[in-house]
Write an enzyme that holds these catalytic residues in place. Structure first.
Site, PDB file in Angstrom:
ATOM      1  N   LYS A  34       0.839  -1.195   0.000  1.00 28.06           N
ATOM      2  CA  LYS A  34       0.000   0.000   0.000  1.00 28.06           C
ATOM      3  C   LYS A  34       0.876   1.247   0.000  1.00 28.06           C
ATOM      4  O   LYS A  34       2.096   1.170   0.196  1.00 28.06           O
ATOM      5  CB  LYS A  34      -0.914  -0.001   1.232  1.00 28.06           C
ATOM      6  N   ARG A 130      -9.368  -0.364  16.255  1.00 29.35           N
ATOM      7  CA  ARG A 130      -9.415   0.580  15.137  1.00 29.35           C
ATOM      8  C   ARG A 130     -10.552   0.155  14.211  1.00 29.35           C
ATOM      9  O   ARG A 130     -11.551   0.845  14.113  1.00 29.35           O
ATOM     10  CB  ARG A 130      -8.055   0.608  14.432  1.00 29.35           C
ATOM     11  N   TYR A 254      18.849  27.607   9.803  1.00 25.44           N
ATOM     12  CA  TYR A 254      17.715  28.366  10.329  1.00 25.44           C
ATOM     13  C   TYR A 254      17.599  28.244  11.844  1.00 25.44           C
ATOM     14  O   TYR A 254      17.775  27.175  12.414  1.00 25.44           O
ATOM     15  CB  TYR A 254      16.405  27.880   9.703  1.00 25.44           C
ATOM     16  N   MET A 302      14.681  23.250   3.218  1.00 26.60           N
ATOM     17  CA  MET A 302      13.827  22.675   2.192  1.00 26.60           C
ATOM     18  C   MET A 302      14.614  21.858   1.179  1.00 26.60           C
ATOM     19  O   MET A 302      14.193  20.766   0.773  1.00 26.60           O
ATOM     20  CB  MET A 302      13.057  23.780   1.462  1.00 26.60           C
TER      21      MET A 302
END
Length: 366
Positions: A34, A130, A254, A302
């Site tokens: 999947k 679930r 950053y 990024m």
């Protein structure tokens, strides 16, 4: 020259891991592919598994199954979430699919079906809470399906919540609930995900459902006796494209979250969170430069990240950086980032994927 970030998928390793899973259980195998085979490319992975005569493949939903059928995959396909409505049944018939049944509404839909019968995987909720029928609901659901002319074969299944925690006895409790609930049934059984296959042999049943282990990643956070038998199928690599020599006391990236504590040579690597490397990975996370271990410094950007080259003074622009793969398990990288290797693989994007190894498959994910 293009950006050097890439993922290499080793199909020989895939074959090896499938063989290893078979050696542990000796049962019928459902290959769970999947979510685009956890980012590895569902079609090429399915092609190899089909060549290896796997007994069944499992996907999350009918959309994923149709992609495989349209690509020529003829292996039996199982919908792990079952069907969501009656409109899917004609497609299931056309594409020859089977489905997990996990709630009474699905049984009601099946009872109204006028096409050919389906194979059904009846899910027991033994403690995941679930989806699935609770133990007291299971026999009535089974009886309804057994008496339904639209049902062919029934397989009894469940799913473990804590199988990757080898010292947690909750899995044994789930096994006991499954056995007690199904003790008078004669159908085949399916309990084990990858962690179950590797650590809970008493639950192997008639079918196993390896997913992560088939892709060469351990489902366990800590060391496990079978880890060394797994071969990583995915290797994520890039290159150093800039080198900086910084003094002590200099912040990097950053937020200035990392400050050098000594003169430091820093390599800038073409890899970032837009490629799928986790932004939240902290300084100190492991990477390999030319096969030698070093660490991430500062926040992930990024498109790039910075690594410590002090332990590798000979490093130069163009040198290979391995983010995970051979010599650096994805599980270890995930642990440092506070996540799991499933998420690392599934989040992979933008980087080109190259397939290598013994295979007749011709597809390549762009």
């Amino acid at each position: 020259m293009s950006r050097p970030a890439k993922a290499t998928i080793n199909l020989s390793a895939l074959r090896h891991n499938l063989s290893f899973a078979r050696s542990l259980a000796g049962n019928k195998v459902i290959g769970v592919i999947k979510a685009d085979a956890y980012g590895h490319g569902a079609i090429p992975i399915a092609q190899v598994l089909q060549e290896e005569q796997i007994d069944c493949l499992a996907v999350a939903c009918i959309e994923e199954a149709i992609v495989l059928r349209e690509a020529g995959i003829k292996t039996p396909l199982l919908l792990l979430e079952g069907f969501y409505g009656s409109d899917e049944l004609p497609l299931m018939e056309y594409y020859n699919l089977s489905a997990v049944i996990q709630q009474k509404e699905q049984i009601e839909i099946l009872q109204k079906w006028s096409g050919k019968p389906f194979d059904i995987w009846l899910k027991l909720d033994t403690g995941m809470h679930r989806i699935g029928f609770l133990p007291e609901e299971y026999k009535p659901a089974y009886t309804q399906l057994r008496n339904c002319p639209n049902v062919n074969r029934i397989i009894l299944m469940t799913h473990f919540a804590c199988a990757d925690e080898s010292e947690n006895d909750y899995t044994q409790q789930q096994i006991d609930i499954f056995r007690q609930t199904t003790k008078n049934f004669t159908e085949e059984t399916c309990l084990c995900n990858s962690a179950g296959v590797m650590h809970w042999p008493q639950a192997h049943g008639d079918w196993i459902r390896p997913g992560l282990m088939m892709l060469g990643s351990s489902p366990f956070n800590g060391p496990h006796e079978h880890d060394h038998q797994l071969q990583p199928v995915m290797e994520l690599t890039s290159q150093i494209f800039a080198i900086r020599k910084l003094n002590a006391g200099v912040p990097i990236s950053y937020g200035a979250t990392y400050v050098t504590d000594r003169p430091t040579t820093v390599g800038v690597v073409a890899m970032g969170y837009a490629d799928g490397y986790p932004r939240h990975a902290p300084s100190g996370g492991p990477v390999l430069v030319n096969g030698q271990r070093t660490r991430v410094l500062g926040r992930i950007s990024m498109d790039m990240m910075t690594v410590d080259l002090n332990p590798i003074p000979e490093a130069k622009i163009g040198d290979t950086v391995t983010l995970w793969g051979k010599g650096l398990p994805a599980t270890e990288v995930a642990h440092h980032a506070g996540t799991i290797s499933y998420e690392l693989f599934c989040n992979l994007k933008r980087v080109p994927i190259q397939y290598v190894g013994r295979s007749n498959a011709k597809s390549e994910k762009p």
